[in-house]
Design an enzyme around this catalytic site. Structure first.
Site, PDB file in Angstrom:
ATOM      1  N   TYR A  87      -1.819  -0.607  11.058  1.00 45.58           N
ATOM      2  CA  TYR A  87      -1.961  -1.260   9.744  1.00 45.58           C
ATOM      3  C   TYR A  87      -0.753  -0.962   8.861  1.00 45.58           C
ATOM      4  CZ  TYR A  87      -3.292  -1.659   4.803  1.00 45.58           C
ATOM      5  OH  TYR A  87      -3.284  -1.931   3.459  1.00 45.58           O
TER       6      TYR A  87
ATOM      7  N   THR B 125       0.809  -1.215   0.000  1.00 40.94           N
ATOM      8  CA  THR B 125       0.000   0.000   0.000  1.00 40.94           C
ATOM      9  C   THR B 125       0.847   1.271   0.000  1.00 40.94           C
ATOM     10  OG1 THR B 125      -1.410   1.286   1.504  1.00 40.94           O
ATOM     11  CG2 THR B 125      -0.135  -0.425   2.504  1.00 40.94           C
ATOM     12  N   ASP B 126       0.244   2.383  -0.412  1.00 42.48           N
ATOM     13  CA  ASP B 126       0.926   3.690  -0.327  1.00 42.48           C
ATOM     14  C   ASP B 126       1.055   4.156   1.124  1.00 42.48           C
ATOM     15  OD1 ASP B 126      -1.773   4.265   0.125  1.00 42.48           O
ATOM     16  OD2 ASP B 126      -1.918   5.844  -1.386  1.00 42.48           O
ATOM     17  N   GLU B 127       0.265   3.537   2.029  1.00 40.82           N
ATOM     18  CA  GLU B 127       0.237   4.040   3.408  1.00 40.82           C
ATOM     19  C   GLU B 127       1.564   3.838   4.139  1.00 40.82           C
ATOM     20  OE1 GLU B 127      -3.417   3.438   5.512  1.00 40.82           O
ATOM     21  OE2 GLU B 127      -4.537   3.113   3.662  1.00 40.82           O
TER      22      GLU B 127
ATOM     23  N   LYS C 297       2.266  -3.408   7.321  1.00 39.57           N
ATOM     24  CA  LYS C 297       2.513  -3.568   5.875  1.00 39.57           C
ATOM     25  C   LYS C 297       3.961  -3.162   5.558  1.00 39.57           C
ATOM     26  CE  LYS C 297       0.106  -4.665   2.993  1.00 39.57           C
ATOM     27  NZ  LYS C 297      -0.243  -6.025   2.460  1.00 39.57           N
TER      28      LYS C 297
END
Ligand code: NAD
Ligand code: TYD
Length: 351
Positions: free
Chosen positions: A158, A132-134, A162
């Protein structure tokens, strides 16, 4: 054949359907069927011999090794994860277990399997990790979009898990020479999206006449990508990606949350007007902000466009129209996934 993990979830099931609509290469799909996994997403594949579903955990080393050996897998695509930021705030343990330990286990099983392959198969084997970009943290309003070399600055349980999984994947390349690929994608939306995430939650609540909860001032920005465009990017990276590289995937569709919710309301006002003639916008309710809420995500997807020739097919407008139409045409799906435990989640999150 390929092994997909988490293929009964939102993106995984879209990927499995998309893959089998254009390939005759079989898929083994392993999914734990948590609250987010739903076999109904795959019911159109019921009689398709190219789809083999196995209920199981990516943390189960015996099962994973057995599947890899029995089916002579040529690639693993790891979608399985705990994926909802708000749930990670309430209870991070499952996120550590699946996203970190689970990915570690998958890498170890893959390494053992890959190590015993013949030279040709060893070279063509791929471990593709969907991320993810997060992991990059939050951008200030004028900052340029995230590139692949942006520092990792995850802010939620989260995104931290990741990020940890991305680092493990990288280490398995550098230390063991495993042929890995990592994709980091922006926020997805589309069919089969579980109604705990912003877009499906707002559609679901709007149609029920419930409040549309906007965290804080609603000015947080996300970069939205229609899910089948994410699927085509993953296929493209699997086919043409350079081993060891990471690829950012994004839609170039930066929108503030309030803008997204207004778009949904306007589409519903046109497609399913309320009997009293009022707009769904009247249901918008500002609620307490998410702790540590990231202000802005934006992806620079120029590397995958330039080097692999991938481009999204949907604009925000076409993607949102398709999405709202899908939810209007599939009320039973939402009805089924929102019974039972879903209500406990709403009670916990939106007191
Ligand atoms: P999702 O929560 O809808 O689906 C996750 C799936 O994984 C579910 O089917 C669940 O049952 C399964 N699963 C969970 N734990 C498992 C385990 N231990 N073993 C096997 N299966 C397990 O998530 P999603 O939105 O489809 O996201 C898929 C992947 O894409 C995730 O890795 C996520 O981090 C990543 N991603 C998501 C987005 C997004 O906007 N949704 C954006 C970028 C990247
Ligand atoms: P979400 O769909 O949970 O994705 P992510 O947190 O991974 O980006 O949320 C998208 C944005 O919408 C995020 O800024 C949080 C916000 N949001 C709300 O304002 N209200 C809600 O009820 C939800 C679920 C999210």
């Amino acid at each position: 054949m390929i092994l997909v993990t988490g293929g009964a979830g939102f993106i995984g099931s879209n990927f499995v359907l998309d893959w089998l609509s254009q390939s005759d290469e079989a898929i083994i799909n392993i999914d734990k069927l948590t609250y987010a996994g739903n076999l109904e997403n795959l019911k159109s594949l019921k009689d398709n011999p190219l789809h083999i579903f196995v209920k199981g955990d990516i943390g189960d080393a015996n099962l994973i090794s057995e599947l890899l050996n029995n089916y002579s897998v040529r690639a693993i695509l790891n979608f399985a994860a705990e994926s909802h930021v708000d749930r990670s705030i309430h209870g991070p343990a499952d996120f550590i277990q699946t996203n970190v330990i689970g990915t570690f286990n998958l890498l170890e099983c893959a390494r053992k399997y890959w190590g015993l392959l013949g030279e040709k198969d060893k070279k063509s084997f791929r471990f593709l990790h969907v991320s993810t970009d997060e992991v990059f943290g939050s951008l200030a309003p004028q900052e340029p979009a995230f590139t692949e070399s942006h520092p990792y600055e995850p802010n939620s349980p989260y995104s931290a898990t990741k990020a940890a999984s991305d680092h493990l994947v990288r280490a398995w390349l550098h230390t063991y020479g495993m042929p890995v690929l990592t994709t980091n994608c922006s926020n997805n939306y589309g069919p089969f999206h579980f109604p705990e995430k912003l877009i499906p939650l707002v559609i679901h609540n709007a149609l029920k006449g419930d409040p549309l909860p906007i965290y804080g001032d609603g000015q947080q920005i996300r970069d939205w990508l229609y899910v089948t465009d994410h699927c085509s990017a993953i296929r493209c990276v699997l086919e043409k990606g350079v081993v060891g590289e990471t690829y950012n995937i994004g839609g170039c569709n930066e929108k503030a949350n309030l803008q997204v919710v207004h778009t949904i309301c306007e589409l519903l006002d046109a497609k399913k007007p309320k009997s009293d003639g009022s707009s769904y916008k009247n249901q918008i309710t500002f609620v307490t902000d998410r702790p540590g809420h990231d202000k802005r995500y934006a992806m620079d997807a120029s590397k995958i466009e330039r080097e692999l020739g991938w481009r999204p097919l949907q604009t925000f407008e076409t993607g949102m129209t398709k999405t709202v139409d899908w939810y209007l045409n599939n009320p039973q799906w939402t009805e089924n996934v929102t019974s039972g435990a879903y209500k406990d989640w709403l009670a916990k999150q939106y007191v």
